[in-house]
Write a protein that holds these residues in place. Structure first.
Motif, PDB file in Angstrom:
ATOM      1  N   ALA A 143      50.319   8.302 -42.388  1.00 10.48           N
ATOM      2  CA  ALA A 143      49.687   9.188 -43.366  1.00 10.48           C
ATOM      3  C   ALA A 143      48.946   8.417 -44.444  1.00 10.48           C
ATOM      4  O   ALA A 143      47.917   8.877 -44.948  1.00 10.48           O
ATOM      5  CB  ALA A 143      50.740  10.100 -44.004  1.00 10.48           C
ATOM      6  N   GLU A 144      49.468   7.251 -44.834  1.00  6.76           N
ATOM      7  CA  GLU A 144      48.807   6.444 -45.863  1.00  6.76           C
ATOM      8  C   GLU A 144      47.959   5.383 -45.175  1.00  6.76           C
ATOM      9  O   GLU A 144      48.421   4.688 -44.264  1.00  6.76           O
ATOM     10  CB  GLU A 144      49.836   5.781 -46.785  1.00  6.76           C
ATOM     11  CG  GLU A 144      50.599   6.782 -47.639  1.00  6.76           C
ATOM     12  CD  GLU A 144      51.272   6.128 -48.826  1.00  6.76           C
ATOM     13  OE1 GLU A 144      50.632   5.286 -49.488  1.00  6.76           O
ATOM     14  OE2 GLU A 144      52.436   6.458 -49.091  1.00  6.76           O
ATOM     15  N   MET A 145      46.712   5.258 -45.638  1.00  5.16           N
ATOM     16  CA  MET A 145      45.780   4.411 -44.906  1.00  5.16           C
ATOM     17  C   MET A 145      44.676   3.890 -45.818  1.00  5.16           C
ATOM     18  O   MET A 145      44.259   4.579 -46.746  1.00  5.16           O
ATOM     19  CB  MET A 145      45.160   5.227 -43.771  1.00  5.16           C
ATOM     20  CG  MET A 145      44.443   4.428 -42.711  1.00  5.16           C
ATOM     21  SD  MET A 145      43.803   5.495 -41.373  1.00  5.16           S
ATOM     22  CE  MET A 145      45.279   6.377 -40.877  1.00  5.16           C
ATOM     23  N   GLU A 146      44.231   2.663 -45.553  1.00  9.60           N
ATOM     24  CA  GLU A 146      42.989   2.148 -46.138  1.00  9.60           C
ATOM     25  C   GLU A 146      41.872   2.529 -45.191  1.00  9.60           C
ATOM     26  O   GLU A 146      41.779   2.003 -44.081  1.00  9.60           O
ATOM     27  CB  GLU A 146      43.044   0.625 -46.278  1.00  9.60           C
ATOM     28  CG  GLU A 146      43.664   0.120 -47.544  1.00  9.60           C
ATOM     29  CD  GLU A 146      43.412  -1.362 -47.744  1.00  9.60           C
ATOM     30  OE1 GLU A 146      42.731  -1.998 -46.908  1.00  9.60           O
ATOM     31  OE2 GLU A 146      43.911  -1.906 -48.735  1.00  9.60           O
ATOM     32  N   LEU A 147      41.012   3.431 -45.636  1.00 10.67           N
ATOM     33  CA  LEU A 147      39.971   3.948 -44.743  1.00 10.67           C
ATOM     34  C   LEU A 147      38.777   3.021 -44.609  1.00 10.67           C
ATOM     35  O   LEU A 147      38.260   2.795 -43.514  1.00 10.67           O
ATOM     36  CB  LEU A 147      39.459   5.289 -45.259  1.00 10.67           C
ATOM     37  CG  LEU A 147      40.352   6.517 -45.149  1.00 10.67           C
ATOM     38  CD1 LEU A 147      39.594   7.722 -45.665  1.00 10.67           C
ATOM     39  CD2 LEU A 147      40.797   6.725 -43.714  1.00 10.67           C
ATOM     40  N   THR A 148      38.300   2.518 -45.758  1.00 11.52           N
ATOM     41  CA  THR A 148      37.023   1.816 -45.758  1.00 11.52           C
ATOM     42  C   THR A 148      36.866   1.091 -47.088  1.00 11.52           C
ATOM     43  O   THR A 148      37.788   1.060 -47.904  1.00 11.52           O
ATOM     44  CB  THR A 148      35.858   2.807 -45.533  1.00 11.52           C
ATOM     45  OG1 THR A 148      34.627   2.098 -45.395  1.00 11.52           O
ATOM     46  CG2 THR A 148      35.758   3.813 -46.679  1.00 11.52           C
ATOM     47  N   SER A 149      35.701   0.535 -47.303  1.00  9.28           N
ATOM     48  CA  SER A 149      35.442  -0.204 -48.533  1.00  9.28           C
ATOM     49  C   SER A 149      34.035   0.096 -49.020  1.00  9.28           C
ATOM     50  O   SER A 149      33.076   0.040 -48.255  1.00  9.28           O
ATOM     51  CB  SER A 149      35.595  -1.709 -48.271  1.00  9.28           C
ATOM     52  OG  SER A 149      35.360  -2.445 -49.441  1.00  9.28           O
ATOM     53  N   PHE A 150      33.930   0.408 -50.308  1.00 11.69           N
ATOM     54  CA  PHE A 150      32.624   0.646 -50.918  1.00 11.69           C
ATOM     55  C   PHE A 150      32.118  -0.670 -51.513  1.00 11.69           C
ATOM     56  O   PHE A 150      32.224  -0.927 -52.708  1.00 11.69           O
ATOM     57  CB  PHE A 150      32.730   1.747 -51.976  1.00 11.69           C
ATOM     58  CG  PHE A 150      32.802   3.120 -51.383  1.00 11.69           C
ATOM     59  CD1 PHE A 150      31.661   3.877 -51.204  1.00 11.69           C
ATOM     60  CD2 PHE A 150      34.025   3.634 -50.975  1.00 11.69           C
ATOM     61  CE1 PHE A 150      31.729   5.143 -50.640  1.00 11.69           C
ATOM     62  CE2 PHE A 150      34.102   4.894 -50.411  1.00 11.69           C
ATOM     63  CZ  PHE A 150      32.958   5.654 -50.238  1.00 11.69           C
ATOM     64  N   VAL A 151      31.604  -1.501 -50.624  1.00 17.26           N
ATOM     65  CA  VAL A 151      31.078  -2.816 -50.993  1.00 17.26           C
ATOM     66  C   VAL A 151      29.621  -2.896 -50.547  1.00 17.26           C
ATOM     67  O   VAL A 151      29.138  -2.044 -49.803  1.00 17.26           O
ATOM     68  CB  VAL A 151      31.890  -3.952 -50.334  1.00 17.26           C
ATOM     69  CG1 VAL A 151      33.298  -4.005 -50.897  1.00 17.26           C
ATOM     70  CG2 VAL A 151      31.940  -3.775 -48.816  1.00 17.26           C
ATOM     71  N   LEU A 195      38.663   0.727 -50.742  1.00 16.25           N
ATOM     72  CA  LEU A 195      38.560  -0.477 -51.561  1.00 16.25           C
ATOM     73  C   LEU A 195      37.289  -0.408 -52.401  1.00 16.25           C
ATOM     74  O   LEU A 195      36.209  -0.095 -51.904  1.00 16.25           O
ATOM     75  CB  LEU A 195      38.530  -1.711 -50.675  1.00 16.25           C
ATOM     76  CG  LEU A 195      38.734  -3.047 -51.396  1.00 16.25           C
ATOM     77  CD1 LEU A 195      40.171  -3.176 -51.872  1.00 16.25           C
ATOM     78  CD2 LEU A 195      38.380  -4.218 -50.484  1.00 16.25           C
ATOM     79  N   THR A 196      37.428  -0.720 -53.694  1.00 17.16           N
ATOM     80  CA  THR A 196      36.301  -0.649 -54.619  1.00 17.16           C
ATOM     81  C   THR A 196      36.309  -1.906 -55.489  1.00 17.16           C
ATOM     82  O   THR A 196      37.115  -2.008 -56.418  1.00 17.16           O
ATOM     83  CB  THR A 196      36.413   0.602 -55.521  1.00 17.16           C
ATOM     84  OG1 THR A 196      37.704   0.607 -56.155  1.00 17.16           O
ATOM     85  CG2 THR A 196      36.262   1.869 -54.701  1.00 17.16           C
ATOM     86  N   PRO A 197      35.435  -2.861 -55.246  1.00 16.90           N
ATOM     87  CA  PRO A 197      35.502  -4.140 -55.954  1.00 16.90           C
ATOM     88  C   PRO A 197      34.942  -4.130 -57.366  1.00 16.90           C
ATOM     89  O   PRO A 197      35.214  -5.047 -58.141  1.00 16.90           O
ATOM     90  CB  PRO A 197      34.671  -5.060 -55.064  1.00 16.90           C
ATOM     91  CG  PRO A 197      33.676  -4.153 -54.424  1.00 16.90           C
ATOM     92  CD  PRO A 197      34.413  -2.860 -54.183  1.00 16.90           C
ATOM     93  N   ASN A 198      34.149  -3.115 -57.698  1.00 17.16           N
ATOM     94  CA  ASN A 198      33.477  -3.140 -59.000  1.00 17.16           C
ATOM     95  C   ASN A 198      33.109  -1.711 -59.418  1.00 17.16           C
ATOM     96  O   ASN A 198      33.430  -0.740 -58.720  1.00 17.16           O
ATOM     97  CB  ASN A 198      32.220  -4.024 -58.935  1.00 17.16           C
ATOM     98  CG  ASN A 198      31.335  -3.660 -57.744  1.00 17.16           C
ATOM     99  OD1 ASN A 198      31.212  -2.491 -57.367  1.00 17.16           O
ATOM    100  ND2 ASN A 198      30.724  -4.663 -57.138  1.00 17.16           N
ATOM    101  N   GLU A 199      32.431  -1.603 -60.560  1.00 16.09           N
ATOM    102  CA  GLU A 199      32.085  -0.282 -61.088  1.00 16.09           C
ATOM    103  C   GLU A 199      31.185   0.487 -60.125  1.00 16.09           C
ATOM    104  O   GLU A 199      31.362   1.697 -59.933  1.00 16.09           O
ATOM    105  CB  GLU A 199      31.398  -0.428 -62.445  1.00 16.09           C
ATOM    106  CG  GLU A 199      31.093   0.901 -63.118  1.00 16.09           C
ATOM    107  CD  GLU A 199      30.563   0.733 -64.530  1.00 16.09           C
ATOM    108  OE1 GLU A 199      30.508   1.739 -65.262  1.00 16.09           O
ATOM    109  OE2 GLU A 199      30.204  -0.408 -64.901  1.00 16.09           O
ATOM    110  N   PHE A 233      40.859  -5.219 -56.317  1.00 15.48           N
ATOM    111  CA  PHE A 233      41.494  -6.454 -55.872  1.00 15.48           C
ATOM    112  C   PHE A 233      41.079  -7.624 -56.747  1.00 15.48           C
ATOM    113  O   PHE A 233      39.979  -7.654 -57.311  1.00 15.48           O
ATOM    114  CB  PHE A 233      41.165  -6.753 -54.405  1.00 15.48           C
ATOM    115  CG  PHE A 233      39.704  -7.019 -54.141  1.00 15.48           C
ATOM    116  CD1 PHE A 233      39.189  -8.306 -54.211  1.00 15.48           C
ATOM    117  CD2 PHE A 233      38.835  -5.979 -53.818  1.00 15.48           C
ATOM    118  CE1 PHE A 233      37.848  -8.556 -53.968  1.00 15.48           C
ATOM    119  CE2 PHE A 233      37.493  -6.217 -53.566  1.00 15.48           C
ATOM    120  CZ  PHE A 233      36.994  -7.519 -53.648  1.00 15.48           C
ATOM    121  N   VAL A 234      41.985  -8.570 -56.830  1.00 11.53           N
ATOM    122  CA  VAL A 234      41.711  -9.811 -57.553  1.00 11.53           C
ATOM    123  C   VAL A 234      42.640 -10.877 -56.985  1.00 11.53           C
ATOM    124  O   VAL A 234      43.774 -10.593 -56.607  1.00 11.53           O
ATOM    125  CB  VAL A 234      41.911  -9.629 -59.073  1.00 11.53           C
ATOM    126  CG1 VAL A 234      43.356  -9.338 -59.413  1.00 11.53           C
ATOM    127  CG2 VAL A 234      41.420 -10.842 -59.832  1.00 11.53           C
TER     128      VAL A 234
END
Length: 299
Positions: free
Chosen positions: A44-52, A79-83, A100-101
């Protein structure tokens, strides 16, 4: 006599962490088939994608389409690395983000061209804004044990970085052995310390299997009181900014180990194998994890 939790939660990271470094472009429809099969297996809990930026991680160029088309079941992280990434995720309707850092300055500079201090300074107001808007925030702490450029990381440095994010109100810490160099003793000691320092926050263990110790490290973290684990179906994964890092601990191997010890995960292994078989034709290498290999050999 030690005691184990009765249940553990697996956060499936295959669609994001597993595919981000894949050499072949995986079509959106194939990613979605994989994601929905994983959900059907009980993840049920998942990392779908990344907005990079697609320039740096072209595999994630379809992030908005993935969020739009994924069935809403459980917590779905992006995942969202920045604004810019956070804004894009919000516009796409995502309500759970991961920032992330790296504990290591060198890793951070190779990854996002900022030191650790510069990265956290940038993230601080973004996290506070996200929390005001009711967004679930996960802080991914990379190179928590070792760095490919600096070597061993002091445990206190990892704890201090985690403390910053806890003070800023994040909902969860995901603490990563990014290059798969940790050993079970180090895993037990660090996660025991983290549980002691931050008893009220969700903490997940994130292990890569570069040196074939991810299962042992996961077991050590379990003994330390951790009951949330990132894992990737088929052992997919790697990090484009961590030379030599291989895939994440395989979801199927972790689930099998937990179930054999009486720790329930809610994951159906047979359905999980079917999900892996859907994505395998679309990735560069044959998937050779322990349980999936047994599954293929019995067919």
């Amino acid at each position: 006599m030690f005691s184990l939790p009765k249940t553990a939660t697996i956060i499936e990271v295959g669609p994001r962490d597993g595919l981000q470094n894949e050499a072949k472009t995986v079509k959106t429809e194939d990613k979605l088939a994989f994601i929905h099969a994983l959900q059907a297996a009980g993840l049920a809990e998942m990392e779908l994608t990344s907005f990079v930026s697609p320039k740096w991680v072209p595999q994630m160029a379809d992030a908005r389409e993935i969020v739009d088309a994924t069935k809403k079941m459980g917590r779905q992280l992006v995942l969202t690395p920045n604004e810019r990434g956070i804004n894009a995720a919000s516009q796409a309707g995502a309500d759970s983000i991961a920032v992330f850092v790296g504990v290591s300055n060198s890793f951070n500079q190779k990854n996002i061209n900022k030191t650790t201090a510069q990265s956290t300074e940038t993230l601080h107001p973004l996290i506070e804004k996200a929390k005001r808007e009711g967004i679930y925030v996960r802080a991914c702490i990379s190179t928590a044990f070792y760095c490919p450029f600096e070597g061993a990381i002091e445990a206190q440095d990892t704890i201090d970085l985690c403390r910053q994010f806890v003070d800023w109100g994040v909902d969860e810490l995901s603490v990563a052995d990014t290059i798969g160099m940790a050993n079970p003793q180090e895993s037990y000691e660090l996660f025991s310390s983290l549980k002691k320092h931050f008893p009220e926050i969700l903490i997940a263990a994130h292990f890569h299997d570069t040196r074939r110790m991810a299962l042992a490290n996961s077991y050590a973290a379990l003994l330390a009181g951790i009951d949330r684990f990132d894992a990737s179906a088929g052992g997919l994964g790697g990090c484009p900014f961590a030379p030599g890092a291989t895939g994440n601990v395989a979801t199927e191997d972790l689930v099998h180990m937990f179930h054999r010890m009486g720790v329930e995960t809610g994951v159906d292994l047979e359905k999980l194998f079917k999900a892996i078989s859907l994505i395998e034709p679309h990735v560069s290498n044959s998937l050779q994890t322990g349980m999936y290999t047994l599954y293929k050999n019995r067919k």
